[in-house]
Design an enzyme around this catalytic site. Structure first.
Site, PDB file in Angstrom:
ATOM      1  N   SER A   1     -10.305 -62.683 -54.043  1.00  0.00           N
ATOM      2  CA  SER A   1      -8.885 -62.477 -54.321  1.00  0.00           C
ATOM      3  C   SER A   1      -7.988 -62.521 -53.083  1.00  0.00           C
ATOM      4  CB  SER A   1      -8.670 -61.171 -55.090  1.00  0.00           C
ATOM      5  OG  SER A   1      -9.143 -60.072 -54.364  1.00  0.00           O
TER       6      SER A   1
ATOM      7  N   LYS B   1     -15.237 -51.265 -63.624  1.00  0.00           N
ATOM      8  CA  LYS B   1     -14.371 -51.658 -64.746  1.00  0.00           C
ATOM      9  C   LYS B   1     -14.489 -50.715 -65.933  1.00  0.00           C
ATOM     10  CE  LYS B   1     -14.259 -56.657 -63.854  1.00  0.00           C
ATOM     11  NZ  LYS B   1     -14.507 -57.997 -64.471  1.00  0.00           N
TER      12      LYS B   1
ATOM     13  N   GLY C   1     -19.092 -56.899 -71.205  1.00  0.00           N
ATOM     14  CA  GLY C   1     -17.712 -56.711 -70.781  1.00  0.00           C
ATOM     15  C   GLY C   1     -16.872 -57.970 -70.839  1.00  0.00           C
TER      16      GLY C   1
END
Length: 277
Positions: free
Chosen positions: A21, A71, A135
């Site tokens: 990122s 998460k 997920g």
């Protein structure tokens, strides 16, 4: 140039050595003159609950990108979670609301669905098979359900995972037709591998490619290689495909919108990105 006015987006996970990122967001921020920076923060699981609350006490934090192994934990730490996060059972984006509450959302699935639509591949009224109901598979199912497909067919080697996902989908998207089935791709408009199969060289294919129709789009979430064995086999059948990084780049504009930044498109992000390795 980082200065006293710089706003921070925290990218929280552990370990952080594979994080992409900063190499995607930060070149984009520089290109538009935005005084913000994405910073990888290595936080282990036992420290994460306290750390997430503490970091949002900062006055110059804009939000947080959340990745493994946090998460699922994040869903129980935010004050308000979106339907997509509730169906996925996880959050990968957190920001503070005007009232001070922490808001959580999940954009893996939205990135996948945007990539489909950018290719001109319809979701509304289509029949979709999702192989793998963990997920990422759950996040994709939630995003696709919002686009009103005719059928979402779910398969997981752990049938209980598929059953649990089907129940969550029926709770938040009651108009969506959901089936639990085998991994037969016959008659499907879209087939998605959301399982880990394909990450390792000797993995079996997640489905029988000989049962794919040439017009069926085959997508894979595995990013270990651009053309996974499943996608290579699907191409040989004449099927259109969607590679794993399409989901990554298409979800970044969603993040930008969520955090209140000027948005862009995946093509611009790819051109600006300074990815290593």
């Amino acid at each position: 140039m980082i200065n006293g006015h710089t706003e921070i987006i925290a990218h929280i996970g552990y370990p952080t050595h594979s994080f992409k990122s900063p190499q995607i967001y930060n070149p984009y921020f520089r290109s538009i003159g935005e005084n913000s920076v994405v910073v990888p923060l290595a936080c282990e699981a036992q420290d994460y609950p306290q750390f997430l609350r503490a970091i949002f006490a900062l006055r110059n934090i804009r939000g947080a990108l959340v990745t493994m192994p946090h998460k699922m934990t994040t869903l129980n730490l935010v004050d308000v979670a979106s339907p997509a996060a509730m169906v996925a059972g996880a959050c990968n984006a957190v920001k503070k609301g005007a009232d001070g509450r922490l808001l959580g959302d999940m954009f893996d699935g939205e990135g996948f669905s945007r990539a489909l639509l950018r290719k001109g591949h319809p979701i509304q009224g289509s029949k979709v098979l999702i192989v793998g109901c963990g997920g990422v598979g759950s996040a994709i199912a939630a995003a696709l359900a919002a686009h009103r497909p005719a059928l979402l067919r779910l398969h997981d080697r752990q049938r209980a995972s598929a059953q649990a996902l089907a129940q969550r989908l029926q709770t938040y998207f009651p108009a969506t037709r959901v089936e639990i089935s085998d991994n037969d791709p016959s008659g499907m408009h879209t087939v998605i591998n959301a399982s880990p199969l394909g990450m390792n060289p000797n993995d079996p294919l997640p489905l029988d490619v000989q049962r794919l129709a040439p017009q069926t789009l085959v997508g894979d979430v595995v990013m270990a290689q651009t053309l996974t064995p499943l996608l290579a086999a699907a191409q040989q059948r004449g099927c259109p495909i969607q590679i794993g990084t399409d989901m990554l780049f298409e979800q970044i504009p969603v993040y930008l919108e969520y955090f209140g930044y000027p948005t862009t498109d995946a093509q611009t992000l790819r051109q600006l990105a300074q990815l290593e390795g």
